[in-house]
Structures are given as C-alpha cells and as structure tokens.
Write a protein that holds these residues in place. Structure first.
Motif, PDB file in Angstrom:
ATOM      1  N   ASN A 145       0.817  -1.211   0.000  1.00 25.31           N
ATOM      2  CA  ASN A 145       0.000   0.000   0.000  1.00 25.31           C
ATOM      3  C   ASN A 145       0.851   1.260   0.000  1.00 25.31           C
ATOM      4  O   ASN A 145       0.492   2.254  -0.613  1.00 25.31           O
ATOM      5  CB  ASN A 145      -0.933   0.021   1.214  1.00 25.31           C
ATOM      6  N   ASP A 146       1.975   1.223   0.705  1.00 24.22           N
ATOM      7  CA  ASP A 146       2.819   2.402   0.877  1.00 24.22           C
ATOM      8  C   ASP A 146       4.281   1.981   0.712  1.00 24.22           C
ATOM      9  O   ASP A 146       4.878   1.430   1.639  1.00 24.22           O
ATOM     10  CB  ASP A 146       2.567   2.991   2.259  1.00 24.22           C
ATOM     11  N   VAL A 147       4.841   2.241  -0.460  1.00 26.01           N
ATOM     12  CA  VAL A 147       6.212   1.812  -0.753  1.00 26.01           C
ATOM     13  C   VAL A 147       7.194   2.423   0.243  1.00 26.01           C
ATOM     14  O   VAL A 147       8.074   1.739   0.756  1.00 26.01           O
ATOM     15  CB  VAL A 147       6.608   2.150  -2.209  1.00 26.01           C
ATOM     16  N   ALA A 148       7.053   3.703   0.551  1.00 27.40           N
ATOM     17  CA  ALA A 148       7.997   4.372   1.454  1.00 27.40           C
ATOM     18  C   ALA A 148       7.995   3.738   2.844  1.00 27.40           C
ATOM     19  O   ALA A 148       9.049   3.518   3.443  1.00 27.40           O
ATOM     20  CB  ALA A 148       7.678   5.869   1.543  1.00 27.40           C
ATOM     21  N   LEU A 206      17.363   0.609  -4.711  1.00 22.80           N
ATOM     22  CA  LEU A 206      16.638   1.652  -5.448  1.00 22.80           C
ATOM     23  C   LEU A 206      15.410   2.023  -4.640  1.00 22.80           C
ATOM     24  O   LEU A 206      14.723   1.146  -4.114  1.00 22.80           O
ATOM     25  CB  LEU A 206      16.229   1.122  -6.827  1.00 22.80           C
ATOM     26  N   ASN A 207      15.107   3.319  -4.571  1.00 24.86           N
ATOM     27  CA  ASN A 207      13.948   3.774  -3.814  1.00 24.86           C
ATOM     28  C   ASN A 207      13.249   4.882  -4.586  1.00 24.86           C
ATOM     29  O   ASN A 207      13.779   5.986  -4.701  1.00 24.86           O
ATOM     30  CB  ASN A 207      14.373   4.258  -2.433  1.00 24.86           C
ATOM     31  N   ASN A 216       6.812   4.722  -6.191  1.00 28.64           N
ATOM     32  CA  ASN A 216       5.933   3.572  -6.346  1.00 28.64           C
ATOM     33  C   ASN A 216       6.663   2.260  -6.586  1.00 28.64           C
ATOM     34  O   ASN A 216       6.047   1.266  -6.956  1.00 28.64           O
ATOM     35  CB  ASN A 216       4.949   3.819  -7.493  1.00 28.64           C
ATOM     36  N   PHE A 217       7.998   2.260  -6.358  1.00 28.72           N
ATOM     37  CA  PHE A 217       8.796   1.079  -6.680  1.00 28.72           C
ATOM     38  C   PHE A 217      10.103   1.146  -5.904  1.00 28.72           C
ATOM     39  O   PHE A 217      10.747   2.188  -5.859  1.00 28.72           O
ATOM     40  CB  PHE A 217       9.086   1.081  -8.188  1.00 28.72           C
ATOM     41  N   ALA A 218      10.487   0.049  -5.283  1.00 35.46           N
ATOM     42  CA  ALA A 218      11.760   0.019  -4.555  1.00 35.46           C
ATOM     43  C   ALA A 218      12.370  -1.368  -4.672  1.00 35.46           C
ATOM     44  O   ALA A 218      11.658  -2.359  -4.850  1.00 35.46           O
ATOM     45  CB  ALA A 218      11.559   0.392  -3.085  1.00 35.46           C
ATOM     46  N   ILE A 219      13.690  -1.411  -4.569  1.00 34.00           N
ATOM     47  CA  ILE A 219      14.404  -2.681  -4.572  1.00 34.00           C
ATOM     48  C   ILE A 219      15.328  -2.701  -3.368  1.00 34.00           C
ATOM     49  O   ILE A 219      16.063  -1.750  -3.122  1.00 34.00           O
ATOM     50  CB  ILE A 219      15.238  -2.863  -5.860  1.00 34.00           C
ATOM     51  N   LEU A 220      15.273  -3.797  -2.628  1.00 29.83           N
ATOM     52  CA  LEU A 220      16.133  -4.007  -1.470  1.00 29.83           C
ATOM     53  C   LEU A 220      16.896  -5.308  -1.678  1.00 29.83           C
ATOM     54  O   LEU A 220      16.438  -6.198  -2.386  1.00 29.83           O
ATOM     55  CB  LEU A 220      15.297  -4.107  -0.200  1.00 29.83           C
ATOM     56  N   ILE A 259      11.497  -6.792  -4.314  1.00 23.24           N
ATOM     57  CA  ILE A 259      10.939  -5.693  -5.099  1.00 23.24           C
ATOM     58  C   ILE A 259       9.608  -5.305  -4.481  1.00 23.24           C
ATOM     59  O   ILE A 259       8.707  -6.141  -4.336  1.00 23.24           O
ATOM     60  CB  ILE A 259      10.760  -6.120  -6.566  1.00 23.24           C
ATOM     61  N   LEU A 260       9.503  -4.045  -4.098  1.00 21.80           N
ATOM     62  CA  LEU A 260       8.261  -3.509  -3.547  1.00 21.80           C
ATOM     63  C   LEU A 260       7.591  -2.675  -4.629  1.00 21.80           C
ATOM     64  O   LEU A 260       8.218  -1.791  -5.215  1.00 21.80           O
ATOM     65  CB  LEU A 260       8.554  -2.611  -2.338  1.00 21.80           C
ATOM     66  N   GLU A 261       6.327  -2.973  -4.904  1.00 23.03           N
ATOM     67  CA  GLU A 261       5.582  -2.227  -5.903  1.00 23.03           C
ATOM     68  C   GLU A 261       4.290  -1.718  -5.299  1.00 23.03           C
ATOM     69  O   GLU A 261       3.623  -2.432  -4.549  1.00 23.03           O
ATOM     70  CB  GLU A 261       5.249  -3.103  -7.108  1.00 23.03           C
ATOM     71  N   LYS A 262       3.949  -0.473  -5.631  1.00 28.41           N
ATOM     72  CA  LYS A 262       2.698   0.122  -5.172  1.00 28.41           C
ATOM     73  C   LYS A 262       1.547  -0.653  -5.788  1.00 28.41           C
ATOM     74  O   LYS A 262       1.459  -0.817  -6.997  1.00 28.41           O
ATOM     75  CB  LYS A 262       2.639   1.595  -5.576  1.00 28.41           C
ATOM     76  N   SER A 263       0.669  -1.155  -4.943  1.00 27.80           N
ATOM     77  CA  SER A 263      -0.488  -1.913  -5.414  1.00 27.80           C
ATOM     78  C   SER A 263      -1.527  -0.955  -5.983  1.00 27.80           C
ATOM     79  O   SER A 263      -1.732   0.146  -5.454  1.00 27.80           O
ATOM     80  CB  SER A 263      -1.093  -2.705  -4.258  1.00 27.80           C
TER      81      SER A 263
END
Length: 124
Positions: free
Chosen positions: A19-22, A37-38, A41-45, A54-58
């Motif tokens: 819900n909340d990438v940050a 990468l941050n 709406n998209f981040a990579i850890l 990979i985090l993606e905004k739903s």
C-alpha cells in the motif's frame, strides 16, 4: 569444477505489492535489508545472498493479515525479536521449535512475515 562452496542456484527476485512503498521500504531497511533503489511507487532491497525484494505500489488496497509468500531468516532470533518489539511493531511471541525458532511480524501494509532462526550450512 568450481571450488565455490555455495549452492549453484539462488532466489533472484521476490515481489511484494504494498500500500505504501515508502513505509515498507523504511521497515525493511531498518530491519537489515540493503537499499538498492527507492522511488515513489517502486523500490528494490537486497537480502543476504543477493536476493532482491521488489516492492511495488499496489493498484488496490492490499488486504491486511495476509502471509507473505516468503519468510525471513536471521542469525539471532532473540535480538531480531527484541528490535521489532522495541520499534513498536506487532509481533507474535517466539515459538521454540526443533529446526527453527520463529515468530511473525506485521509490516506497515499489514502482511504477516514469519521470521526464523538460521540453520544455514556454509557461506551464502
């Protein structure tokens, strides 16, 4: 023949719609993952061993209480549990098991992540 003692394969990428990438990014970085990468709406850890989360905004609200399709493994289960509790996160008590000790922690989106003690054999 390789003299590398690591297994021949690894998990490359795992994806999580959030819900909340940050908020999720901050959660994972503060609990041991490396920033790659941050963006809004998209981040990579990065996790130990090179796996990338990979985090993606739903596009729609993610239902709370869902279990993630992965678990985390830590060297010191007691220290990890204490950090999550000290950070004010919802955690279950540690359950002592035959192979793993484990607990669950709730992410900002409301996912339940199992956290297990490590039993890794050799370098990863």
């Amino acid at each position: 023949m390789s003299t590398d003692p690591r297994p021949d394969v690894a998990v490359g990428h795992i994806r999580l719609n959030v819900n909340d990438v940050a908020a999720e990014f901050s959660f994972f970085v503060s609990h041991g993952m490396r920033e790659i990468l941050n963006r809004d709406n998209f981040a990579i850890l990065e996790l130990r061993g090179g796996t990338h989360l990979i985090l993606e905004k739903s596009e729609r609200q993610v239902e709370t209480g869902l279990r993630t399709p992965f678990d985390l493994m830590v060297d010191d289960i007691d220290a990890a549990h204490t950090k999550y509790v000290d950070d004010g996160l919802s955690t279950s008590p540690i359950e002592r098991g035959n192979i793993h000790d484990s607990f669950t922690v709730t992410t900002p989106t409301g996912y339940l992540i199992p956290v297990n003690s490590s039993h890794v054999a050799g370098p990863v």
